[in-house]
Write a protein that holds these residues in place. Structure first.
Motif, PDB file in Angstrom:
ATOM      1  N   ARG A  52       1.034 -40.593  19.190  1.00 31.88           N
ATOM      2  CA  ARG A  52       0.096 -40.490  20.310  1.00 31.88           C
ATOM      3  C   ARG A  52      -0.084 -41.837  20.991  1.00 31.88           C
ATOM      4  O   ARG A  52      -0.225 -41.920  22.195  1.00 31.88           O
ATOM      5  N   GLY A 110      -3.900 -35.074  10.594  1.00 30.40           N
ATOM      6  CA  GLY A 110      -5.221 -35.657  10.860  1.00 30.40           C
ATOM      7  C   GLY A 110      -6.075 -35.540   9.617  1.00 30.40           C
ATOM      8  O   GLY A 110      -5.990 -34.543   8.899  1.00 30.40           O
ATOM      9  N   ASN A 111      -6.892 -36.535   9.377  1.00 33.81           N
ATOM     10  CA  ASN A 111      -7.714 -36.484   8.167  1.00 33.81           C
ATOM     11  C   ASN A 111      -8.945 -37.369   8.309  1.00 33.81           C
ATOM     12  O   ASN A 111      -8.898 -38.425   8.930  1.00 33.81           O
ATOM     13  N   PHE A 112     -10.033 -36.910   7.764  1.00 39.83           N
ATOM     14  CA  PHE A 112     -11.245 -37.708   7.601  1.00 39.83           C
ATOM     15  C   PHE A 112     -12.078 -37.004   6.543  1.00 39.83           C
ATOM     16  O   PHE A 112     -11.855 -35.820   6.256  1.00 39.83           O
ATOM     17  N   SER A 114     -15.326 -35.290   5.266  1.00 38.96           N
ATOM     18  CA  SER A 114     -16.546 -34.664   5.772  1.00 38.96           C
ATOM     19  C   SER A 114     -16.891 -33.443   4.936  1.00 38.96           C
ATOM     20  O   SER A 114     -16.008 -32.642   4.613  1.00 38.96           O
ATOM     21  N   ASN A 118     -21.345 -30.935   7.509  1.00 41.78           N
ATOM     22  CA  ASN A 118     -21.281 -31.817   8.681  1.00 41.78           C
ATOM     23  C   ASN A 118     -20.085 -31.550   9.572  1.00 41.78           C
ATOM     24  O   ASN A 118     -19.934 -32.179  10.616  1.00 41.78           O
ATOM     25  N   ASN A 122     -15.215 -27.585  15.921  1.00 42.18           N
ATOM     26  CA  ASN A 122     -14.172 -28.327  16.631  1.00 42.18           C
ATOM     27  C   ASN A 122     -13.457 -29.327  15.720  1.00 42.18           C
ATOM     28  O   ASN A 122     -12.244 -29.554  15.852  1.00 42.18           O
ATOM     29  N   VAL A 127      -8.136 -30.588  12.989  1.00 42.10           N
ATOM     30  CA  VAL A 127      -7.188 -30.828  11.887  1.00 42.10           C
ATOM     31  C   VAL A 127      -6.204 -29.658  11.748  1.00 42.10           C
ATOM     32  O   VAL A 127      -5.001 -29.862  11.551  1.00 42.10           O
ATOM     33  N   ILE A 130      -3.664 -30.102  14.595  1.00 46.53           N
ATOM     34  CA  ILE A 130      -2.676 -31.177  14.407  1.00 46.53           C
ATOM     35  C   ILE A 130      -1.697 -30.784  13.299  1.00 46.53           C
ATOM     36  O   ILE A 130      -0.467 -30.866  13.475  1.00 46.53           O
ATOM     37  N   GLU A 224      -2.560 -44.806   5.068  1.00 42.15           N
ATOM     38  CA  GLU A 224      -3.786 -44.550   5.811  1.00 42.15           C
ATOM     39  C   GLU A 224      -4.616 -43.460   5.124  1.00 42.15           C
ATOM     40  O   GLU A 224      -5.838 -43.562   5.019  1.00 42.15           O
ATOM     41  N   GLY A 225      -3.910 -42.435   4.626  1.00 40.89           N
ATOM     42  CA  GLY A 225      -4.615 -41.333   3.972  1.00 40.89           C
ATOM     43  C   GLY A 225      -5.415 -41.831   2.782  1.00 40.89           C
ATOM     44  O   GLY A 225      -6.598 -41.511   2.626  1.00 40.89           O
ATOM     45  N   MET A 226      -4.779 -42.640   1.922  1.00 38.90           N
ATOM     46  CA  MET A 226      -5.482 -43.106   0.717  1.00 38.90           C
ATOM     47  C   MET A 226      -6.564 -44.112   1.070  1.00 38.90           C
ATOM     48  O   MET A 226      -7.595 -44.179   0.411  1.00 38.90           O
ATOM     49  N   ARG A 228      -8.397 -43.926   3.634  1.00 37.52           N
ATOM     50  CA  ARG A 228      -9.535 -43.115   4.067  1.00 37.52           C
ATOM     51  C   ARG A 228     -10.233 -42.460   2.878  1.00 37.52           C
ATOM     52  O   ARG A 228     -11.432 -42.262   2.882  1.00 37.52           O
TER      53      ARG A 228
HETATM   54  C1  HXC Z   1     -16.851 -35.350  10.896  1.00 37.35           C
HETATM   55  C2  HXC Z   1     -15.388 -35.759  12.643  1.00 37.35           C
HETATM   56  C3  HXC Z   1     -14.968 -36.979  12.046  1.00 37.35           C
HETATM   57  C4  HXC Z   1     -15.570 -37.341  10.807  1.00 37.35           C
HETATM   58  C5  HXC Z   1     -13.884 -36.705  13.900  1.00 37.35           C
HETATM   59  N1  HXC Z   1     -14.689 -35.646  13.780  1.00 37.35           N
HETATM   60  N2  HXC Z   1     -14.042 -37.542  12.869  1.00 37.35           N
HETATM   61  N3  HXC Z   1     -16.306 -34.961  12.071  1.00 37.35           N
HETATM   62  N4  HXC Z   1     -16.475 -36.506  10.278  1.00 37.35           N
HETATM   63  N5  HXC Z   1     -15.236 -38.475  10.192  1.00 37.35           N
HETATM   64  C6  HXC Z   1     -14.833 -34.539  14.714  1.00 37.35           C
HETATM   65  C7  HXC Z   1     -15.299 -34.992  16.084  1.00 37.35           C
HETATM   66  O1  HXC Z   1     -16.690 -35.217  16.102  1.00 37.35           O
HETATM   67  C8  HXC Z   1     -14.911 -33.789  16.937  1.00 37.35           C
HETATM   68  O2  HXC Z   1     -15.779 -32.707  16.764  1.00 37.35           O
HETATM   69  C9  HXC Z   1     -13.605 -33.362  16.297  1.00 37.35           C
HETATM   70  O3  HXC Z   1     -13.581 -33.915  14.981  1.00 37.35           O
HETATM   71  C10 HXC Z   1     -12.406 -33.867  17.063  1.00 37.35           C
HETATM   72  O4  HXC Z   1     -12.517 -35.262  17.158  1.00 37.35           O
HETATM   73  P1  HXC Z   1     -11.743 -36.098  18.283  1.00 37.35           P
HETATM   74  O5  HXC Z   1     -11.913 -37.539  17.981  1.00 37.35           O
HETATM   75  O6  HXC Z   1     -12.128 -35.612  19.625  1.00 37.35           O
HETATM   76  O7  HXC Z   1     -10.277 -35.589  18.052  1.00 37.35           O
HETATM   77  P2  HXC Z   1      -8.940 -36.316  18.079  1.00 37.35           P
HETATM   78  O8  HXC Z   1      -8.952 -37.516  18.945  1.00 37.35           O
HETATM   79  O9  HXC Z   1      -7.956 -35.333  18.388  1.00 37.35           O
HETATM   80  O10 HXC Z   1      -8.796 -36.863  16.591  1.00 37.35           O
HETATM   81  C11 HXC Z   1      -8.277 -36.099  15.569  1.00 37.35           C
HETATM   82  C12 HXC Z   1      -8.842 -36.520  14.227  1.00 37.35           C
HETATM   83  C13 HXC Z   1      -8.719 -38.011  13.999  1.00 37.35           C
HETATM   84  C14 HXC Z   1      -8.153 -35.719  13.142  1.00 37.35           C
HETATM   85  C15 HXC Z   1     -10.314 -36.133  14.242  1.00 37.35           C
HETATM   86  O11 HXC Z   1      -9.239 -38.369  12.734  1.00 37.35           O
HETATM   87  C16 HXC Z   1      -7.290 -38.478  14.118  1.00 37.35           C
HETATM   88  O12 HXC Z   1      -6.776 -38.597  15.226  1.00 37.35           O
HETATM   89  N6  HXC Z   1      -6.594 -38.764  13.050  1.00 37.35           N
HETATM   90  C17 HXC Z   1      -5.160 -39.109  13.139  1.00 37.35           C
HETATM   91  C18 HXC Z   1      -4.811 -40.094  12.179  1.00 37.35           C
HETATM   92  C19 HXC Z   1      -5.044 -39.619  10.777  1.00 37.35           C
HETATM   93  O13 HXC Z   1      -5.999 -38.905  10.481  1.00 37.35           O
HETATM   94  N7  HXC Z   1      -4.192 -40.053   9.864  1.00 37.35           N
HETATM   95  C20 HXC Z   1      -4.408 -39.767   8.466  1.00 37.35           C
HETATM   96  C21 HXC Z   1      -3.447 -38.810   8.054  1.00 37.35           C
HETATM   97  S1  HXC Z   1      -3.360 -38.895   6.292  1.00 37.35           S
HETATM   98  P3  HXC Z   1     -16.984 -32.393  17.823  1.00 37.35           P
HETATM   99  O14 HXC Z   1     -17.665 -31.192  17.256  1.00 37.35           O
HETATM  100  O15 HXC Z   1     -17.845 -33.607  17.841  1.00 37.35           O
HETATM  101  O16 HXC Z   1     -16.313 -32.130  19.140  1.00 37.35           O
HETATM  102  C22 HXC Z   1      -3.268 -37.370   5.777  1.00 37.35           C
HETATM  103  C23 HXC Z   1      -3.061 -37.273   4.314  1.00 37.35           C
HETATM  104  C24 HXC Z   1      -3.897 -36.209   3.742  1.00 37.35           C
HETATM  105  O17 HXC Z   1      -3.333 -36.446   6.492  1.00 37.35           O
HETATM  106  C25 HXC Z   1      -3.871 -36.193   2.239  1.00 37.35           C
HETATM  107  C26 HXC Z   1      -4.365 -37.429   1.594  1.00 37.35           C
HETATM  108  C27 HXC Z   1      -4.216 -37.414   0.088  1.00 37.35           C
END
Ligand code: HXC
Length: 288
Positions: A52, A110-112, A114, A118, A122, A127, A130, A224-226, A228
């Protein structure tokens, strides 16, 4: 001073095994996927990585290209796997500029953390979109090219394919949906979907010469995943190895080696499988 090739991929693999092959990788600027692509480039492939962020994707591509003199690595930023048009344009450009798409790594995720309390609808959807829809879009955008690549190696239906195959997909999943993990409901559901997508592609596209497998990385250091999920363990090796039968966290090189195996002639008959690369962690954590 650049690190030697052995820092990125095991010496057991022969140089040039992926000569004239092209890999298309979503999430290619991330820690795990860039290591997978780099290993393939070391072994002869050219590559196109999708992301992206424009600057990050282009700079990681330029860095991967240093792996081998003459390597071509395209970095296409501003491509979101949730947008099928932008993904299709990227796949078409990859095939046009590099000549083919032989291997695909569907790695965008995508990951975070929560709790469900909470997590908005959306956020859950973001997630799912993606991971699951993005992987599906990746299959759709690249499948014609993969089929073309696989057809080059079609045999009489009895003999295994000739040396140097194509038409292969690897989905990058995870292990957290095998054991369960708090604050990860969205990712558990999404990764289960990714596993099943790989299974479906195997069944439907296997007869066209496609192989579709999953690599499920466990705890891999420096990703990045770990970061987080577990910052304390990331910085403390003594803590990091707990809960892993092999006694340590893995490395991105170990994921790269699994990737090379599945794309190499050694992986010809592996289809629809999940290759868990986690030092045995999910067996232990799943049993408690
Ligand atoms: C709660 C959250 C949040 C959080 C985002 N949101 N972060 N909710 N806790 N920490 C909510 C937002 O409020 C919004 O909801 C919705 O998610 C979408 O958020 P946006 O920022 O508008 O979306 P976007 O820009 O598309 O971002 C996507 C994302 C972001 C997934 C939310 O974290 C991202 O871009 N991540 C990409 C990078 C990534 O995650 N890499 C790690 C991959 S590792 P509302 O309701 O407010 O609209 C991996 C490994 C997994 O996957 C396994 C590990 C062992």
């Amino acid at each position: 001073m650049p690190l030697p090739k052995s820092a990125y991929v095991s010496d057991v693999w022969r140089d040039g095994i992926f000569a004239n092959k092209v890999v298309f990788c979503t999430g290619g600027a991330g820690t795990i996927c860039s290591a997978q692509v780099r290993a393939l480039v070391h072994l002869g492939a050219n590559a196109c990585i999708i992301g992206r962020k424009v600057e990050k994707t282009e700079s990681v591509a330029a860095d991967i290209a240093t792996a081998r003199p003459g390597a071509k690595v395209l970095g296409l930023g501003n491509v979101d796997v949730r947008n099928p048009e932008s993904l299709q344009a990227a796949a078409d450009r990859c095939a046009k500029e590099l000549g083919s798409i032989d291997f695909v790594i569907a790695g965008a995720a995508g990951n975070f953390l929560s709790s469900m309390n909470n997590l908005s609808t959306n956020a859950f959807k973001a997630v799912m979109d993606i991971d699951v829809l993005g992987s599906y879009n990746t299959v759709k955008a690249t499948l014609p090219y993969l089929v073309e690549s696989a057809a080059k190696h079609k045999t009489d239906g009895v003999t295994p394919p000739a040396k140097g195959t194509g038409g292969r997909i690897i989905f990058v999943s995870a292990t957290i949906h095998y054991t369960g993990m708090p604050l990860q409901s969205h990712v558990m559901v999404a990764k289960a979907g990714v596993d099943q997508l790989a299974h479906a592609v195997c069944i439907e596209q296997g007869p066209r010469g496609i192989t579709s497998n999953v690599i499920a990385p466990g705890p891999i250091r420096g990703t990045e995943g770990m970061e987080r999920l577990s910052t304390k363990a990331n910085s403390d090796p003594a803590v990091a190895g707990r809960g892993v039968p092999s006694g340590r966290w893995g490395t991105v090189k170990e994921i790269a080696d699994a990737t090379v195996y599945l794309f190499s002639d050694s992986g010809n008959y592996v289809n629809g499988e999940i290759l868990v690369v986690d030092g045995g962690a999910w067996h232990l954590n799943g049993s408690t």
